[in-house]
Design a protein around this motif. Structure first.
Motif, PDB file in Angstrom:
ATOM      1  N   PHE A   1       0.822  -1.206   0.000  1.00  0.00           N
ATOM      2  CA  PHE A   1       0.000   0.000   0.000  1.00  0.00           C
ATOM      3  C   PHE A   1       0.861   1.263   0.000  1.00  0.00           C
ATOM      4  O   PHE A   1       0.542   2.242  -0.682  1.00  0.00           O
ATOM      5  CB  PHE A   1      -0.960   0.014   1.191  1.00  0.00           C
ATOM      6  N   GLU A   2       1.967   1.236   0.729  1.00  0.00           N
ATOM      7  CA  GLU A   2       2.850   2.401   0.752  1.00  0.00           C
ATOM      8  C   GLU A   2       3.454   2.654  -0.630  1.00  0.00           C
ATOM      9  O   GLU A   2       3.491   3.801  -1.098  1.00  0.00           O
ATOM     10  CB  GLU A   2       3.957   2.218   1.791  1.00  0.00           C
ATOM     11  N   LEU A   3       3.909   1.602  -1.277  1.00  0.00           N
ATOM     12  CA  LEU A   3       4.475   1.744  -2.623  1.00  0.00           C
ATOM     13  C   LEU A   3       3.421   2.244  -3.617  1.00  0.00           C
ATOM     14  O   LEU A   3       3.702   3.127  -4.426  1.00  0.00           O
ATOM     15  CB  LEU A   3       5.048   0.410  -3.101  1.00  0.00           C
ATOM     16  N   ALA A   4       2.235   1.658  -3.536  1.00  0.00           N
ATOM     17  CA  ALA A   4       1.168   2.047  -4.468  1.00  0.00           C
ATOM     18  C   ALA A   4       0.765   3.501  -4.268  1.00  0.00           C
ATOM     19  O   ALA A   4       0.601   4.258  -5.233  1.00  0.00           O
ATOM     20  CB  ALA A   4      -0.039   1.130  -4.297  1.00  0.00           C
ATOM     21  N   LEU A   5       0.608   3.906  -3.030  1.00  0.00           N
ATOM     22  CA  LEU A   5       0.194   5.280  -2.755  1.00  0.00           C
ATOM     23  C   LEU A   5       1.300   6.271  -3.122  1.00  0.00           C
ATOM     24  O   LEU A   5       1.021   7.343  -3.683  1.00  0.00           O
ATOM     25  CB  LEU A   5      -0.206   5.432  -1.285  1.00  0.00           C
ATOM     26  N   SER A   6       2.537   5.905  -2.857  1.00  0.00           N
ATOM     27  CA  SER A   6       3.661   6.769  -3.238  1.00  0.00           C
ATOM     28  C   SER A   6       3.699   6.975  -4.753  1.00  0.00           C
ATOM     29  O   SER A   6       3.911   8.091  -5.232  1.00  0.00           O
ATOM     30  CB  SER A   6       4.985   6.174  -2.762  1.00  0.00           C
ATOM     31  N   GLU A   7       3.495   5.896  -5.495  1.00  0.00           N
ATOM     32  CA  GLU A   7       3.479   5.987  -6.960  1.00  0.00           C
ATOM     33  C   GLU A   7       2.311   6.854  -7.443  1.00  0.00           C
ATOM     34  O   GLU A   7       2.479   7.676  -8.339  1.00  0.00           O
ATOM     35  CB  GLU A   7       3.381   4.581  -7.566  1.00  0.00           C
ATOM     36  N   PHE A   8       1.149   6.682  -6.837  1.00  0.00           N
ATOM     37  CA  PHE A   8      -0.022   7.470  -7.214  1.00  0.00           C
ATOM     38  C   PHE A   8       0.228   8.954  -6.956  1.00  0.00           C
ATOM     39  O   PHE A   8      -0.066   9.805  -7.806  1.00  0.00           O
ATOM     40  CB  PHE A   8      -1.247   6.995  -6.429  1.00  0.00           C
ATOM     41  N   ILE A   9       0.798   9.280  -5.806  1.00  0.00           N
ATOM     42  CA  ILE A   9       1.089  10.673  -5.467  1.00  0.00           C
ATOM     43  C   ILE A   9       2.103  11.255  -6.446  1.00  0.00           C
ATOM     44  O   ILE A   9       1.942  12.383  -6.930  1.00  0.00           O
ATOM     45  CB  ILE A   9       1.587  10.782  -4.003  1.00  0.00           C
ATOM     46  N   SER A  10       3.130  10.501  -6.759  1.00  0.00           N
ATOM     47  CA  SER A  10       4.153  10.963  -7.695  1.00  0.00           C
ATOM     48  C   SER A  10       3.557  11.251  -9.071  1.00  0.00           C
ATOM     49  O   SER A  10       3.839  12.288  -9.682  1.00  0.00           O
ATOM     50  CB  SER A  10       5.252   9.912  -7.808  1.00  0.00           C
ATOM     51  N   ARG A  11       2.726  10.347  -9.554  1.00  0.00           N
ATOM     52  CA  ARG A  11       2.082  10.563 -10.864  1.00  0.00           C
ATOM     53  C   ARG A  11       1.178  11.793 -10.836  1.00  0.00           C
ATOM     54  O   ARG A  11       1.163  12.574 -11.794  1.00  0.00           O
ATOM     55  CB  ARG A  11       1.267   9.336 -11.266  1.00  0.00           C
ATOM     56  N   HIS A  12       0.449  11.974  -9.765  1.00  0.00           N
ATOM     57  CA  HIS A  12      -0.442  13.135  -9.647  1.00  0.00           C
ATOM     58  C   HIS A  12       0.374  14.428  -9.649  1.00  0.00           C
ATOM     59  O   HIS A  12       0.017  15.388 -10.336  1.00  0.00           O
ATOM     60  CB  HIS A  12      -1.284  13.029  -8.370  1.00  0.00           C
ATOM     61  N   GLN A  13       1.469  14.453  -8.913  1.00  0.00           N
ATOM     62  CA  GLN A  13       2.327  15.639  -8.885  1.00  0.00           C
ATOM     63  C   GLN A  13       2.907  15.928 -10.262  1.00  0.00           C
ATOM     64  O   GLN A  13       2.975  17.087 -10.686  1.00  0.00           O
ATOM     65  CB  GLN A  13       3.436  15.470  -7.845  1.00  0.00           C
ATOM     66  N   ASN A  14       3.316  14.885 -10.967  1.00  0.00           N
ATOM     67  CA  ASN A  14       3.840  15.066 -12.324  1.00  0.00           C
ATOM     68  C   ASN A  14       2.778  15.624 -13.269  1.00  0.00           C
ATOM     69  O   ASN A  14       3.062  16.490 -14.092  1.00  0.00           O
ATOM     70  CB  ASN A  14       4.390  13.755 -12.871  1.00  0.00           C
ATOM     71  N   GLN A  15       1.561  15.119 -13.146  1.00  0.00           N
ATOM     72  CA  GLN A  15       0.468  15.620 -13.991  1.00  0.00           C
ATOM     73  C   GLN A  15       0.191  17.087 -13.697  1.00  0.00           C
ATOM     74  O   GLN A  15      -0.056  17.884 -14.611  1.00  0.00           O
ATOM     75  CB  GLN A  15      -0.796  14.792 -13.787  1.00  0.00           C
TER      76      GLN A  15
ATOM     77  N   MET B   1       2.366  19.286 -12.560  1.00  0.00           N
ATOM     78  CA  MET B   1       3.482  20.052 -13.088  1.00  0.00           C
ATOM     79  C   MET B   1       3.363  20.203 -14.605  1.00  0.00           C
ATOM     80  O   MET B   1       3.570  21.288 -15.146  1.00  0.00           O
ATOM     81  CB  MET B   1       4.809  19.381 -12.735  1.00  0.00           C
ATOM     82  N   LEU B   2       2.990  19.133 -15.284  1.00  0.00           N
ATOM     83  CA  LEU B   2       2.814  19.212 -16.737  1.00  0.00           C
ATOM     84  C   LEU B   2       1.699  20.172 -17.114  1.00  0.00           C
ATOM     85  O   LEU B   2       1.815  20.929 -18.083  1.00  0.00           O
ATOM     86  CB  LEU B   2       2.541  17.820 -17.316  1.00  0.00           C
TER      87      LEU B   2
ATOM     88  N   TYR C   1       3.429  27.569 -21.428  1.00  0.00           N
ATOM     89  CA  TYR C   1       3.948  27.560 -22.795  1.00  0.00           C
ATOM     90  C   TYR C   1       2.871  27.621 -23.867  1.00  0.00           C
ATOM     91  O   TYR C   1       3.181  27.851 -25.032  1.00  0.00           O
ATOM     92  CB  TYR C   1       4.850  26.339 -23.010  1.00  0.00           C
ATOM     93  N   CYS C   2       1.631  27.452 -23.500  1.00  0.00           N
ATOM     94  CA  CYS C   2       0.555  27.529 -24.489  1.00  0.00           C
ATOM     95  C   CYS C   2       0.007  28.942 -24.626  1.00  0.00           C
ATOM     96  O   CYS C   2      -0.702  29.241 -25.568  1.00  0.00           O
ATOM     97  CB  CYS C   2      -0.580  26.563 -24.127  1.00  0.00           C
ATOM     98  N   GLU C   3       0.328  29.785 -23.689  1.00  0.00           N
ATOM     99  CA  GLU C   3      -0.163  31.154 -23.753  1.00  0.00           C
ATOM    100  C   GLU C   3       0.689  31.943 -24.729  1.00  0.00           C
ATOM    101  O   GLU C   3       1.900  32.062 -24.573  1.00  0.00           O
ATOM    102  CB  GLU C   3      -0.103  31.809 -22.371  1.00  0.00           C
ATOM    103  N   ASP C   4       0.049  32.473 -25.750  1.00  0.00           N
ATOM    104  CA  ASP C   4       0.761  33.320 -26.699  1.00  0.00           C
ATOM    105  C   ASP C   4       0.781  34.737 -26.168  1.00  0.00           C
ATOM    106  O   ASP C   4      -0.238  35.256 -25.698  1.00  0.00           O
ATOM    107  CB  ASP C   4       0.074  33.300 -28.060  1.00  0.00           C
ATOM    108  N   SER C   5       1.924  35.364 -26.248  1.00  0.00           N
ATOM    109  CA  SER C   5       2.007  36.757 -25.835  1.00  0.00           C
ATOM    110  C   SER C   5       1.349  37.621 -26.898  1.00  0.00           C
ATOM    111  O   SER C   5       1.147  37.205 -28.043  1.00  0.00           O
ATOM    112  CB  SER C   5       3.458  37.177 -25.641  1.00  0.00           C
ATOM    113  N   ALA C   6       1.039  38.848 -26.539  1.00  0.00           N
ATOM    114  CA  ALA C   6       0.413  39.770 -27.489  1.00  0.00           C
ATOM    115  C   ALA C   6       1.326  39.992 -28.693  1.00  0.00           C
ATOM    116  O   ALA C   6       0.856  40.089 -29.833  1.00  0.00           O
ATOM    117  CB  ALA C   6       0.091  41.094 -26.794  1.00  0.00           C
ATOM    118  N   ASP C   7       2.649  40.051 -28.445  1.00  0.00           N
ATOM    119  CA  ASP C   7       3.603  40.238 -29.543  1.00  0.00           C
ATOM    120  C   ASP C   7       3.575  39.055 -30.502  1.00  0.00           C
ATOM    121  O   ASP C   7       3.627  39.235 -31.724  1.00  0.00           O
ATOM    122  CB  ASP C   7       5.019  40.417 -29.000  1.00  0.00           C
ATOM    123  N   GLU C   8       3.502  37.834 -29.959  1.00  0.00           N
ATOM    124  CA  GLU C   8       3.468  36.642 -30.809  1.00  0.00           C
ATOM    125  C   GLU C   8       2.195  36.602 -31.640  1.00  0.00           C
ATOM    126  O   GLU C   8       2.223  36.229 -32.816  1.00  0.00           O
ATOM    127  CB  GLU C   8       3.582  35.385 -29.959  1.00  0.00           C
TER     128      GLU C   8
END
Length: 82
Positions: A33-47, A49-50, A57-64
């Motif tokens: 359970f500790e390994l599974a929950l740690s992996e789930f938390i890590s994946r959630h944090q990565n998602q 961050m992405l 990076y998807c926001e275009d500036s007014a100049d662009e």
């Protein structure tokens, strides 16, 4: 880090599968359970961050946006001249 005890409610199927996996890996149910929950938390944090990086990076500036508009205009005039 210190270990703490907690109680959670699980379906019988999940508990049975966790017990089988723990036995096959020669480890404890708690470790599974500790390994599974740690992996789930890590994946959630990565998602998260992405998602934040995508937002930045998807926001275009007014100049662009203006440059793109101008490029489209020039491109259109070149195509029309052909």
């Amino acid at each position: 880090m210190a270990k703490v005890k907690t109680a959670v409610s699980l379906s019988e199927e999940v508990l049975l599968n966790a017990d089988k996996l723990a036995e096959s890996l020669s480890t404890s149910r708690s470790q599974i359970f500790e390994l599974a929950l740690s992996e789930f938390i890590s994946r959630h944090q990565n998602q998260q961050m992405l998602a934040q990086l995508d937002a930045v990076y998807c926001e275009d500036s007014a100049d662009e946006i203006e440059l793109t508009r101008q490029m489209k205009s020039v491109h259109q005039s070149v195509v029309e001249e052909w």
